[in-house]
Design a protein around this motif. Structure first.
Motif, mmCIF file in Angstrom:
data_model
loop_
_atom_site.group_PDB
_atom_site.id
_atom_site.type_symbol
_atom_site.label_atom_id
_atom_site.label_comp_id
_atom_site.label_asym_id
_atom_site.label_seq_id
_atom_site.Cartn_x
_atom_site.Cartn_y
_atom_site.Cartn_z
ATOM 1 N N THR A 1 -6.752 -2.945 -4.971
ATOM 2 C CA THR A 1 -7.188 -1.563 -5.177
ATOM 3 C C THR A 1 -7.035 -0.620 -3.986
ATOM 4 O O THR A 1 -7.071 0.590 -4.167
ATOM 5 N N ASP A 2 -6.861 -1.142 -2.781
ATOM 6 C CA ASP A 2 -6.804 -0.276 -1.603
ATOM 7 C C ASP A 2 -5.388 0.255 -1.408
ATOM 8 O O ASP A 2 -4.486 -0.473 -1.000
ATOM 9 N N ARG A 3 -5.195 1.537 -1.683
ATOM 10 C CA ARG A 3 -3.872 2.160 -1.576
ATOM 11 C C ARG A 3 -3.324 2.110 -0.158
ATOM 12 O O ARG A 3 -2.124 2.111 0.047
ATOM 13 N N LYS A 4 -4.205 2.100 0.825
ATOM 14 C CA LYS A 4 -3.766 2.084 2.223
ATOM 15 C C LYS A 4 -3.141 0.745 2.616
ATOM 16 O O LYS A 4 -2.435 0.661 3.606
ATOM 17 N N GLN A 5 -3.419 -0.299 1.849
ATOM 18 C CA GLN A 5 -2.910 -1.631 2.165
ATOM 19 C C GLN A 5 -1.631 -1.978 1.392
ATOM 20 O O GLN A 5 -1.091 -3.061 1.549
ATOM 21 N N VAL A 6 -1.146 -1.073 0.563
ATOM 22 C CA VAL A 6 0.059 -1.332 -0.240
ATOM 23 C C VAL A 6 1.280 -1.388 0.667
ATOM 24 O O VAL A 6 1.478 -0.527 1.524
#
Length: 154
Positions: free
Chosen positions: A59-64
């Motif tokens: 769910t964390d967009r920053k970790q994509v």
């Protein structure tokens, strides 16, 4: 004017060419192609996220690691292409972005209101998404990886 020696020219040449060679080598990685099946209609798009580590999945967009978007065809299928992906362990999370909001639509208690999916067709648990390990797959930069993910609905 100073005379440039062969050694000096060689150093200049290799300092200019080495970064280009390294960049060329990094573009020889293979692609990951994800076919997503099971859309109920052709509205919106399929939003796909490729993760290369446990942190933040799904769910964390920053970790994509990479994002891709697939157009939903008349056959109710979409394809997300991740280009030039190095060798590694990856996991995919995706959803049907029917309203083109760029985020998963959920109800007041957090239940998804749009279709979603994960690599390995991993199923969510009662109160949480599947883990990175449940969704993980190996990709080799020497050959393309082709996956099929079935869209799920809560």
């Amino acid at each position: 004017m100073k005379e440039i020696t062969f050694a000096t020219m060689a150093i200049i040449f290799f300092t200019m060419v080495a970064p280009i060679r390294a960049q060329e080598a990094s573009t020889n990685n293979a692609d990951i192609r994800v076919a997503v099946v099971g859309f109920s209609d052709t509205r919106g798009r399929c939003a796909c996220a490729l993760y290369n580590h446990v942190e933040g999945f799904p769910t964390d967009r920053k970790q994509v690691f990479r994002n891709a978007v697939g157009k939903i065809g008349e056959d109710h299928k979409a394809v997300c292409d991740f280009k030039n992906v190095p060798t590694g362990t990856y996991a995919i999370a995706l959803f049907h972005d029917a309203k083109l909001t760029g985020k998963m639509e959920k109800n007041l208690i957090g239940i998804p209101q749009e279709g979603y999916g994960f690599s390995n067709d991993a199923k969510p648990h009662t109160l949480s998404a599947p883990s990175f390990g449940e969704c993980a797959f190996q990709h080799s930069a020497s050959q393309p990886t082709n996956l099929t993910i079935n869209l799920q609905h809560y």
